[in-house]
Scaffold this motif. Structure first.
Motif, PDB file in Angstrom:
ATOM      1  N   ARG A   1       0.784  -1.145   0.114  1.00  8.45           N
ATOM      2  CA  ARG A   1       0.017   0.049  -0.038  1.00  8.45           C
ATOM      3  C   ARG A   1       1.022   1.267   0.062  1.00  8.45           C
ATOM      4  NH1 ARG A   1      -2.729  -2.976   4.346  1.00  8.45           N
ATOM      5  NH2 ARG A   1      -4.518  -4.034   3.556  1.00  8.45           N
ATOM      6  N   ARG A   2       2.005   1.250   0.806  1.00  3.69           N
ATOM      7  CA  ARG A   2       2.787   2.493   0.919  1.00  3.69           C
ATOM      8  C   ARG A   2       3.457   2.624  -0.437  1.00  3.69           C
ATOM      9  NH1 ARG A   2       6.039   5.241   4.994  1.00  3.69           N
ATOM     10  NH2 ARG A   2       6.869   6.912   3.697  1.00  3.69           N
ATOM     11  N   ALA A   3       3.754   1.511  -1.153  1.00  2.00           N
ATOM     12  CA  ALA A   3       4.676   1.596  -2.624  1.00  2.00           C
ATOM     13  C   ALA A   3       3.577   2.139  -3.403  1.00  2.00           C
ATOM     14  CB  ALA A   3       4.991   0.440  -2.958  1.00  2.00           C
ATOM     15  N   VAL A   4       2.386   1.889  -3.601  1.00  2.00           N
ATOM     16  CA  VAL A   4       1.182   2.588  -4.381  1.00  2.00           C
ATOM     17  C   VAL A   4       1.065   3.785  -3.885  1.00  2.00           C
ATOM     18  CG1 VAL A   4      -1.224   2.503  -5.023  1.00  2.00           C
ATOM     19  CG2 VAL A   4       0.392   0.363  -4.807  1.00  2.00           C
ATOM     20  N   ASP A   5       1.142   4.197  -2.660  1.00  2.00           N
ATOM     21  CA  ASP A   5       0.734   5.793  -2.246  1.00  2.00           C
ATOM     22  C   ASP A   5       2.026   6.570  -2.635  1.00  2.00           C
ATOM     23  OD1 ASP A   5      -1.521   4.945  -1.147  1.00  2.00           O
ATOM     24  OD2 ASP A   5      -0.821   4.749   0.835  1.00  2.00           O
ATOM     25  N   GLU A   6       3.095   6.080  -2.781  1.00  2.00           N
ATOM     26  CA  GLU A   6       4.289   6.668  -3.272  1.00  2.00           C
ATOM     27  C   GLU A   6       4.421   6.793  -4.630  1.00  2.00           C
ATOM     28  OE1 GLU A   6       6.707   8.129  -1.437  1.00  2.00           O
ATOM     29  OE2 GLU A   6       6.071   7.566   0.695  1.00  2.00           O
ATOM     30  N   GLY A   7       3.439   5.999  -5.229  1.00  2.00           N
ATOM     31  CA  GLY A   7       3.309   6.430  -6.679  1.00  2.00           C
ATOM     32  C   GLY A   7       4.284   5.634  -7.549  1.00  2.00           C
ATOM     33  N   VAL A   8       4.867   4.492  -7.333  1.00  2.00           N
ATOM     34  CA  VAL A   8       5.855   3.809  -8.095  1.00  2.00           C
ATOM     35  C   VAL A   8       4.968   3.269  -8.969  1.00  2.00           C
ATOM     36  CG1 VAL A   8       7.316   3.296  -5.923  1.00  2.00           C
ATOM     37  CG2 VAL A   8       5.600   1.505  -6.666  1.00  2.00           C
ATOM     38  N   ASP A   9       5.613   2.615 -10.026  1.00  2.00           N
ATOM     39  CA  ASP A   9       4.923   2.380 -11.258  1.00  2.00           C
ATOM     40  C   ASP A   9       4.708   0.802 -11.196  1.00  2.00           C
ATOM     41  OD1 ASP A   9       5.106   4.509 -13.242  1.00  2.00           O
ATOM     42  OD2 ASP A   9       7.080   4.430 -12.242  1.00  2.00           O
ATOM     43  N   ALA A  10       5.336   0.002 -10.304  1.00  2.00           N
ATOM     44  CA  ALA A  10       5.003  -1.347 -10.304  1.00  2.00           C
ATOM     45  C   ALA A  10       5.886  -1.912  -8.990  1.00  2.00           C
ATOM     46  CB  ALA A  10       5.479  -2.428 -11.430  1.00  2.00           C
ATOM     47  N   ILE A  11       5.444  -3.153  -8.497  1.00  2.00           N
ATOM     48  CA  ILE A  11       6.198  -3.912  -7.407  1.00  2.00           C
ATOM     49  C   ILE A  11       6.260  -5.125  -7.857  1.00  2.00           C
ATOM     50  CG2 ILE A  11       5.239  -2.244  -5.632  1.00  2.00           C
ATOM     51  CD1 ILE A  11       3.448  -4.385  -4.854  1.00  2.00           C
ATOM     52  N   VAL A  12       7.465  -5.715  -7.470  1.00  2.00           N
ATOM     53  CA  VAL A  12       7.645  -7.171  -7.430  1.00  2.00           C
ATOM     54  C   VAL A  12       7.635  -7.855  -6.008  1.00  2.00           C
ATOM     55  CG1 VAL A  12       9.141  -9.025  -8.371  1.00  2.00           C
ATOM     56  CG2 VAL A  12       9.254  -6.556  -9.225  1.00  2.00           C
TER      57      VAL A  12
ATOM     58  N   ALA B   1      -4.886  -6.339  -1.078  1.00  2.00           N
ATOM     59  CA  ALA B   1      -4.500  -5.026  -0.109  1.00  2.00           C
ATOM     60  C   ALA B   1      -4.691  -4.041  -1.184  1.00  2.00           C
ATOM     61  CB  ALA B   1      -3.435  -5.068   0.444  1.00  2.00           C
ATOM     62  N   VAL B   2      -4.031  -4.143  -2.338  1.00  2.00           N
ATOM     63  CA  VAL B   2      -4.083  -2.552  -3.161  1.00  2.00           C
ATOM     64  C   VAL B   2      -4.947  -2.756  -4.294  1.00  2.00           C
ATOM     65  CG1 VAL B   2      -1.533  -2.785  -2.890  1.00  2.00           C
ATOM     66  CG2 VAL B   2      -2.338  -3.942  -4.864  1.00  2.00           C
TER      67      VAL B   2
END
Length: 426
Positions: A303-314, A339-340
């Protein structure tokens, strides 16, 4: 890659009529067995080994065994489409090659063999930050084929900026920040051999080819080192190996303090235990590349990664190489996707062995997967051709699994095609 499964089968069976067999086995168990036979003890320990007692590696596989595919019939699957749009690039299949460091332990010019194989297959290769070939040479070997670049966040911020600039210059499709290796995990297979490839100058070519790193090494070589080395036969052999692996001519390197200074500098600065979300927040002002965070396992971090605006997560546990008895990546994938929500781009690695594994990962929420050890095993057995055949086999099995499960395209691979193993509901 329409009809990739039947096409691959036909190639193998037609060659069989002529008495020829595939360069690499088509099942993972035999692939692994033959790769181990072809590898050195140090190479096998590094690539195949895991953290601690190996429980995370076992968790990764056990997670796949907890799900069963429920094939559907009479769906007209003559025309199938495995393509997927990923960060602005249309891929022929939802597959990338994961970054794996110190490939020189398995094969000389490992990065170049892998790059050429990926280009031939049309799948992106994520250049490892711990490669044996500078990213510029690896990119040249791929031509216009898609590539991403991995970054380990150094304690030297100027080096971070230099590596990012080089990733942009080689036209990387994304910058992949590996989060889970701020320190090395406890890896008994390597420790029992006293084997760390970087200490012998293997896997540090992205650094020795970097202008900022050159400056750091120059300063260190000028100041000299306070670290005394016990003179043993092993120490002499290590010094020769460090010298041979350093850029330049062997005899000139042998007379220079730079090879040893490069290794010592790398070991001091290559990764940053203080890495935090504050570092990640600086990336938007440091690069125009899409930002991918690799190593996410907890829903709150996702969730934090998405909120930070990153383009993708692995979603990844580093192939079980960092924390012993960590959550399986596939189990984490389910929690992270829940979650996301459906929109963020999620990739997954750790435990992927077959095309059927790819199918299950897609059904549980991955947009694409990263393939790791299998292609390295193909490399050990047959070099570039081995990597190409491993890629082709995984994609072929994914295609056939789709056909036999009544699925025409990736959007139809949802959780509805699976049931928990051992249940009676369909």
């Amino acid at each position: 890659m329409r009809g990739a499964g039947r096409e691959r089968q036909n190639i193998i069976y037609r060659a069989g009529v002529l008495g020829r067999r595939p360069a690499v086995p088509t099942d993972f168990a035999e692939l692994e067995r033959r790769a181990r036979k072809a590898s050195s003890a140090a190479g096998w320990a590094y690539v195949a080994g895991g953290a601690g007692e190996g429980r995370t590696m076992r968790n990764n596989r056990a997670a796949f065994d907890r799900w069963a595919i429920v094939p559907r019939m009479l769906r007209d699957v003559a025309d199938r489409d495995m393509s997927r749009e990923l960060l602005g690039t249309r891929l022929p299949a939802p597959l990338l090659l994961a970054p794996i460091g110190a490939g020189q332990l398995i094969a000389a010019d490992a990065d170049l063999h892998t790059a050429r194989a990926a280009a031939a297959a049309g799948v992106p290769y994520i250049f490892t930050n711990q490669g044996g070939t500078p990213m510029e040479e690896t990119a040249a070997a791929m031509g216009a084929a898609p590539r991403w670049v991995q970054l380990y966040w150094s304690t030297d911020e100027a080096l971070v900026d230099s590596l990012i600039a080089r990733a942009e210059a080689v036209q990387a499709g994304a910058l992949v920040i590996t989060l889970d290796t701020t320190v090395l995990g406890w890896r008994p297979q390597d420790l029992n051999l006293g084997s760390l490839p970087f200490a012998k100058g293997l896997g540090i070519a992205q650094y020795t080819s970097d202008p900022r790193f050159h400056d750091l090494v120059t300063s260190r070589a000028r100041e000299g080192t306070n670290k005394s080395v016990e003179i043993t036969l092993g120490a002499i052999r290590s010094l020769i190996e460090i010298t041979r692996n350093h850029p330049g001519k062997f005899l000139a390197n042998l007379r220079s303090p730079r090879p040893r200074a490069s290794v010592e500098t790398f070991l001091d600065i290559y990764s940053n235990p203080r890495l935090s979300w504050d570092h990640i927040a600086t990336l938007r002002t440091r690069t125009r590349l899409p930002i991918v965070l690799k190593g996410i396992l907890h829903p709150d971090d996702a969730r934090r990664a998405v909120d930070e605006g990153v383009d993708a997560i692995v979603v990844s546990n580093h192939g079980g190489r960092q924390v012993d008895n960590a959550i399986a990546s596939l189990d984490a994938l389910v929690r992270v996707r829940d979650a996301v929500g459906p929109e963020p781009t999620i990739l997954m690695d750790s435990g992927i062995r077959t095309g059927a594994d790819v199918f299950v990962a897609l059904a549980l929420g991955a947009d694409a997967v990263l393939l790791g050890r299998p292609y390295m095993y193909g490399l050990a057995i047959a070099g570039q051709r081995g990597v190409e055949e491993v890629i082709a086999n995984v994609i072929a099995e994914l295609d056939l699994t789709m056909a036999l499960s009544g699925v025409q395209n990736l959007s139809e691979i949802t959780r509805d095609v699976l049931v928990p193993q051992g249940t009676l509901s369909a």
